[in-house]
Write an enzyme that holds these catalytic residues in place. Structure first.
Site, PDB file in Angstrom:
ATOM      1  N   CYS A   3     -41.003  79.436 -36.309  1.00 31.34           N
ATOM      2  CA  CYS A   3     -41.421  78.346 -35.449  1.00 31.34           C
ATOM      3  C   CYS A   3     -42.872  78.018 -35.728  1.00 31.34           C
ATOM      4  O   CYS A   3     -43.546  78.704 -36.488  1.00 31.34           O
ATOM      5  CB  CYS A   3     -41.277  78.777 -34.004  1.00 31.34           C
ATOM      6  SG  CYS A   3     -39.713  79.571 -33.679  1.00 31.34           S
ATOM      7  N   ARG A  28     -42.546  72.145 -41.144  1.00 31.89           N
ATOM      8  CA  ARG A  28     -42.088  73.524 -41.321  1.00 31.89           C
ATOM      9  C   ARG A  28     -40.587  73.656 -41.076  1.00 31.89           C
ATOM     10  O   ARG A  28     -39.989  74.665 -41.436  1.00 31.89           O
ATOM     11  CB  ARG A  28     -42.838  74.440 -40.348  1.00 31.89           C
ATOM     12  CG  ARG A  28     -44.300  74.601 -40.657  1.00 31.89           C
ATOM     13  CD  ARG A  28     -45.026  75.216 -39.489  1.00 31.89           C
ATOM     14  NE  ARG A  28     -44.601  76.576 -39.231  1.00 31.89           N
ATOM     15  CZ  ARG A  28     -45.288  77.656 -39.593  1.00 31.89           C
ATOM     16  NH1 ARG A  28     -46.408  77.526 -40.242  1.00 31.89           N
ATOM     17  NH2 ARG A  28     -44.865  78.861 -39.300  1.00 31.89           N
ATOM     18  N   TRP A  72     -37.352  76.982 -34.458  1.00 27.99           N
ATOM     19  CA  TRP A  72     -36.298  77.086 -35.479  1.00 27.99           C
ATOM     20  C   TRP A  72     -35.405  78.222 -35.007  1.00 27.99           C
ATOM     21  O   TRP A  72     -35.787  79.387 -35.040  1.00 27.99           O
ATOM     22  CB  TRP A  72     -36.934  77.400 -36.829  1.00 27.99           C
ATOM     23  CG  TRP A  72     -36.020  77.235 -38.001  1.00 27.99           C
ATOM     24  CD1 TRP A  72     -35.780  76.100 -38.712  1.00 27.99           C
ATOM     25  CD2 TRP A  72     -35.253  78.258 -38.626  1.00 27.99           C
ATOM     26  NE1 TRP A  72     -34.902  76.354 -39.741  1.00 27.99           N
ATOM     27  CE2 TRP A  72     -34.566  77.663 -39.708  1.00 27.99           C
ATOM     28  CE3 TRP A  72     -35.063  79.617 -38.386  1.00 27.99           C
ATOM     29  CZ2 TRP A  72     -33.710  78.380 -40.544  1.00 27.99           C
ATOM     30  CZ3 TRP A  72     -34.203  80.333 -39.209  1.00 27.99           C
ATOM     31  CH2 TRP A  72     -33.544  79.707 -40.282  1.00 27.99           C
ATOM     32  N   ASN A  96     -43.877  82.668 -32.105  1.00 28.32           N
ATOM     33  CA  ASN A  96     -43.284  82.589 -33.439  1.00 28.32           C
ATOM     34  C   ASN A  96     -43.102  84.015 -33.925  1.00 28.32           C
ATOM     35  O   ASN A  96     -44.035  84.805 -33.882  1.00 28.32           O
ATOM     36  CB  ASN A  96     -44.214  81.822 -34.386  1.00 28.32           C
ATOM     37  CG  ASN A  96     -43.724  81.877 -35.832  1.00 28.32           C
ATOM     38  OD1 ASN A  96     -42.526  82.017 -36.082  1.00 28.32           O
ATOM     39  ND2 ASN A  96     -44.640  81.764 -36.769  1.00 28.32           N
ATOM     40  N   GLY A  97     -41.899  84.349 -34.390  1.00 27.23           N
ATOM     41  CA  GLY A  97     -41.641  85.702 -34.884  1.00 27.23           C
ATOM     42  C   GLY A  97     -40.326  86.203 -34.332  1.00 27.23           C
ATOM     43  O   GLY A  97     -39.519  85.430 -33.797  1.00 27.23           O
ATOM     44  N   GLU A 464     -34.004  75.967 -60.900  1.00 36.18           N
ATOM     45  CA  GLU A 464     -34.803  75.169 -59.968  1.00 36.18           C
ATOM     46  C   GLU A 464     -34.146  73.815 -59.701  1.00 36.18           C
ATOM     47  O   GLU A 464     -34.106  73.344 -58.568  1.00 36.18           O
ATOM     48  CB  GLU A 464     -36.231  75.017 -60.508  1.00 36.18           C
ATOM     49  CG  GLU A 464     -37.163  74.134 -59.682  1.00 36.18           C
ATOM     50  CD  GLU A 464     -37.356  74.602 -58.248  1.00 36.18           C
ATOM     51  OE1 GLU A 464     -36.950  75.720 -57.893  1.00 36.18           O
ATOM     52  OE2 GLU A 464     -37.909  73.822 -57.452  1.00 36.18           O
ATOM     53  N   LYS A 468     -32.918  72.538 -55.981  1.00 36.47           N
ATOM     54  CA  LYS A 468     -33.380  71.286 -55.372  1.00 36.47           C
ATOM     55  C   LYS A 468     -32.184  70.472 -54.886  1.00 36.47           C
ATOM     56  O   LYS A 468     -32.199  69.926 -53.786  1.00 36.47           O
ATOM     57  CB  LYS A 468     -34.180  70.431 -56.366  1.00 36.47           C
ATOM     58  CG  LYS A 468     -35.579  70.904 -56.662  1.00 36.47           C
ATOM     59  CD  LYS A 468     -36.603  70.536 -55.614  1.00 36.47           C
ATOM     60  CE  LYS A 468     -36.952  71.653 -54.705  1.00 36.47           C
ATOM     61  NZ  LYS A 468     -37.556  72.839 -55.181  1.00 36.47           N
ATOM     62  N   GLU A 471     -30.572  72.095 -51.849  1.00 39.39           N
ATOM     63  CA  GLU A 471     -31.444  72.074 -50.681  1.00 39.39           C
ATOM     64  C   GLU A 471     -31.519  70.704 -50.011  1.00 39.39           C
ATOM     65  O   GLU A 471     -31.387  70.596 -48.798  1.00 39.39           O
ATOM     66  CB  GLU A 471     -32.837  72.506 -51.155  1.00 39.39           C
ATOM     67  CG  GLU A 471     -33.871  72.686 -50.089  1.00 39.39           C
ATOM     68  CD  GLU A 471     -35.210  73.164 -50.677  1.00 39.39           C
ATOM     69  OE1 GLU A 471     -35.414  73.054 -51.893  1.00 39.39           O
ATOM     70  OE2 GLU A 471     -36.040  73.633 -49.896  1.00 39.39           O
ATOM     71  N   HIS A 487     -17.829  82.940 -69.271  1.00 38.25           N
ATOM     72  CA  HIS A 487     -17.520  84.245 -68.670  1.00 38.25           C
ATOM     73  C   HIS A 487     -17.064  84.091 -67.219  1.00 38.25           C
ATOM     74  O   HIS A 487     -17.088  85.054 -66.461  1.00 38.25           O
ATOM     75  CB  HIS A 487     -18.731  85.177 -68.788  1.00 38.25           C
ATOM     76  CG  HIS A 487     -19.102  85.449 -70.211  1.00 38.25           C
ATOM     77  ND1 HIS A 487     -18.332  86.222 -71.036  1.00 38.25           N
ATOM     78  CD2 HIS A 487     -20.118  84.993 -70.970  1.00 38.25           C
ATOM     79  CE1 HIS A 487     -18.877  86.259 -72.240  1.00 38.25           C
ATOM     80  NE2 HIS A 487     -19.958  85.494 -72.231  1.00 38.25           N
ATOM     81  N   LYS A 586     -40.065  75.121 -43.927  1.00 37.43           N
ATOM     82  CA  LYS A 586     -41.008  75.147 -45.040  1.00 37.43           C
ATOM     83  C   LYS A 586     -41.581  76.545 -45.246  1.00 37.43           C
ATOM     84  O   LYS A 586     -41.720  77.007 -46.373  1.00 37.43           O
ATOM     85  CB  LYS A 586     -42.134  74.151 -44.749  1.00 37.43           C
ATOM     86  CG  LYS A 586     -43.213  74.073 -45.822  1.00 37.43           C
ATOM     87  CD  LYS A 586     -42.692  73.383 -47.056  1.00 37.43           C
ATOM     88  CE  LYS A 586     -43.745  73.182 -48.127  1.00 37.43           C
ATOM     89  NZ  LYS A 586     -43.092  72.872 -49.419  1.00 37.43           N
TER      90      LYS A 586
HETATM   91  C1  AGP Z   1     -38.267  75.296 -52.204  1.00 37.83           C
HETATM   92  O1  AGP Z   1     -37.846  73.987 -52.346  1.00 37.83           O
HETATM   93  C2  AGP Z   1     -37.907  75.961 -50.969  1.00 37.83           C
HETATM   94  N1  AGP Z   1     -38.291  75.226 -49.829  1.00 37.83           N
HETATM   95  C3  AGP Z   1     -38.133  77.455 -50.901  1.00 37.83           C
HETATM   96  O2  AGP Z   1     -37.300  78.016 -51.869  1.00 37.83           O
HETATM   97  C4  AGP Z   1     -39.561  77.993 -51.098  1.00 37.83           C
HETATM   98  O3  AGP Z   1     -39.974  77.826 -52.414  1.00 37.83           O
HETATM   99  C5  AGP Z   1     -39.569  79.482 -50.686  1.00 37.83           C
HETATM  100  O4  AGP Z   1     -39.223  79.596 -49.345  1.00 37.83           O
HETATM  101  C6  AGP Z   1     -40.883  80.167 -50.954  1.00 37.83           C
HETATM  102  O5  AGP Z   1     -41.928  79.610 -50.209  1.00 37.83           O
HETATM  103  P1  AGP Z   1     -43.432  79.974 -50.529  1.00 37.83           P
HETATM  104  O6  AGP Z   1     -43.717  79.460 -51.908  1.00 37.83           O
HETATM  105  O7  AGP Z   1     -44.238  79.299 -49.476  1.00 37.83           O
HETATM  106  O8  AGP Z   1     -43.548  81.465 -50.489  1.00 37.83           O
END
Ligand code: AGP
Length: 591
Positions: A3, A28, A72, A96-97, A464, A468, A471, A487, A586
């Protein structure tokens, strides 16, 4: 919980300041939001709702002290009741936590006759506060925190103390801020940057009291002197120049590379020379996109024959490190510098005596303060949940670090290092592929899934690209080593199934082409990205994308760009918001 929390004491417009800070925390990722204001008369007024921060707009809540929250959900579904702040008696709290011992504490409170209004772990904290309070606000917070296990950043109001906020930190990020006429605590530096002029990190185990000034206390209750630093220009809040944050951030990649390279040129690596020269092994840990950058770094060092290099996702690192110890170098990569798994991996490596190098985009983040040597990316604030420009900047930092390592060990920088300076311009050249990638996204928008293939240095880029698409386009996408398909995964390929392959390594051109031929023979729609016109002209691919020329080791910085743009277009064409992907945050500040 991942959060966002904010606390603000302000001469005027506290409510407005809270709402604008919460809007800055939105990136976030969250599912509900709330604020509580404390008036001079000691009245607590709360407004909390499931859904967007904009749902909190309405009649102004009076008060010069306030706390706010973006939630969150972990413990309890997204709902008005589970949204923070939580109230009990004279107290209001945002958290938060994760309180790991909340079940035992809740049982104790239930036995004492408490009635809970939410399903959250956080509510136990406010109820414990109400029980512990004997007129000493800070004392009650310290007493309750001593009973909590898990992680937390808390901000608390007490109706006996109008004009005061007490905050605490253990394991979850927290920063204090000051501006003319306003004092803050917040989870997040980027979220505070539009409001505060000066910032000061809060360390684990510390408490903060905001009243007429910011006062910080250690776990024993002793006041700690801490210097504030002026908000740097690169920390200032971002704004959207074009469409979504993600589109803007892709457009900023050349600038991010330019700024990062300039910062690297100004960085003195001498303090880590001894550790790098004598490195017995190199270990890397990171999550998600940052992990893919770390994979590219590990490949490059291995290719250069530097020493044994091991790369792992941070969450798996602790299970794979029997040998890490003194004389080893540990590289942690994190855009935010607050990812809990990466911080844990770094703490473990530090406890074993390894030399820690951090690569972060956020100055004063937890990671930058934990490591022995921090390398700052200068990508600028990244607001979209999906990492784009930070990935390219991470690669540049890691490749630059690799060049330094090779220099310290062998007395000469590798030939490819000299070409790094051309990367910003080459990234601009990559924009030429965007028309084609946009048309490709339009063609594939209804696809049920897709593969991304790459061999060797192209594999992290394929991983990657797939991440993307998963995500932000909410589409099944997988990245594979091109040689692995037969395989098992080839079974998924059928008529029209999209397969996007990267081929930037000359020695492997024909092998990647073989993989494309295999999928095409099964009806796949094949896309090939390469910097070689010859390879493209000979390929059986249905769609061919020409990448700019740069020496092979640096290709990953560029070859990912068309894939980042493609994913963004797919997301928009599929009616999604690429800045706020479903279920994701985020900054992942819980393990
Ligand atoms: C990437 O598009 C993601 N949102 C996620 O994989 C991100 O890279 C990951 O959570 C790591 O975050 P950080 O680089 O802030 O440690």
């Amino acid at each position: 919980m991942m959060c966002g929390i904010i606390g603000c004491i302000s001469g005027e417009n506290c409510y407005e300041k809270l709402l604008s800070s919460l809007a800055r925390l939105e990136y976030r990722g969250y599912d509900s939001a709330g604020v509580c204001l404390l008036s001079e008369e000691g009245v607590l007024r709360v407004r909390k709702k499931k859904g967007y921060v904009s749902n909190l707009a309405g009649k102004r809540l009076a008060g010069g002290a306030g706390i706010g929250h973006t939630r969150w959900a972990t413990h309890g579904k997204p709902s008005d009741e589970n949204a923070h702040p939580h109230l009990c008696g004279k107290f209001a709290l945002v958290h938060n936590g994760i309180i790991e011992n909340y079940a035992a504490l809740k049982e104790e409170l239930l036995a004492a006759g408490e009635v809970f209004l939410s399903e959250t772990d956080s509510e136990v904290v406010v109820r414990l506060l109400s029980h512990a309070y004997r007129g000493d606000f800070l004392g009650a917070v310290r007493e309750v925190c001593a009973r909590l296990s898990g992680s937390y950043a808390l901000a608390v109001l007490c109706s006996d103390f109008p004009g005061e906020i007490v905050a605490a930190r253990k394991g979850s990020p927290l920063v204090a801020g000051a501006a003319k006429g306003a004092l803050y605590v917040c989870s997040d530096v980027p979220a505070l940057c539009g409001e505060a002029e000066f910032l000061c990190p809060v360390e684990d185990g510390e408490f903060v009291v905001l009243s007429d000034a910011v006062r910080i206390y250690d776990a024993q209750g002793r006041q700690v002197e801490r210097a504030f630093s002026r908000v740097k220009s690169e920390q200032r809040a971002a704004s959207v120049a074009e469409g979504t944050f993600m589109q803007s951030e892709i457009a900023q990649i050349p600038r991010a590379l330019r700024d990062t390279l300039a910062g690297l040129e100004d960085t003195d690596f001498a303090p880590c020379a001894r550790a790098l020269r004598g490195a017995k092994r190199v270990w890397c840990a990171a999550c998600g996109t940052a992990y893919h950058a770390a994979l590219s770094f590990a490949d490059l060092l291995a290719e250069e024959g530097f020493c044994d290099v091991f790369c792992s996702t941070s969450s798996e690192f602790r299970y794979k490190t029997p040998l890490i110890g003194e004389k080893d170098v540990f590289v942690a990569v994190s855009q935010s510098g607050e990812t809990a798994d990466t911080l844990e991996a770094a703490r473990l490596a530090k406890s074993r005596g390894a030399y820690l190098i951090g690569i972060t985009n956020v100055a004063d983040s937890s990671l930058s303060r934990l490591v022995h040597f921090n390398i700052a990316m200068r990508a600028g604030p990244e607001i979209a949940v999906a990492a784009t420009k930070s990935y390219n900047a991470q690669l540049v930092c890691l490749f630059y670090l690799a060049a330094q390592m090779l220099f310290f060990k062998r007395g000469a920088v590798p030939g490819w290092a000299g070409e790094m300076v051309s990367l910003p311009e080459k990234a601009e050249e990559c924009f030429r592929t965007f028309g084609q990638m946009s048309a490709l996204a339009a063609k594939l928008r209804a696809a049920k899934g897709m593969f991304f293939l790459g061999r060797n240095a192209d594999l992290p880029t394929a991983l990657e690209g797939a991440l993307k698409v998963r995500e932000i386009a909410c589409l099944f996408a997988e990245g594979y080593p091109a040689g692995e398909l037969k395989h098992g995964s080839l079974a998924l390929v059928e008529e029209g199934f999209p397969v996007l392959a990267l081929s930037t390594r000359e020695a492997l051109f024909s092998k990647t082409e073989n993989a494309l031929a295999e999928v095409r023979a099964r009806g796949a729609y094949a896309v090939l990205l390469s910097q070689s016109e010859e390879v493209l002209s000979r390929s059986c691919a249905d769609c061919k994308v020409l990448l700019p020329q740069v020496c092979a080791p640096l290709m990953p910085v560029l070859s990912v760009l068309p894939l980042q743009y493609f994913a963004c277009r797919m997301s928009l064409l599929r009616g999604m918001d690429p800045d706020k992907p479903r279920n994701l945050a985020k900054s992942v500040t819980v393990e």
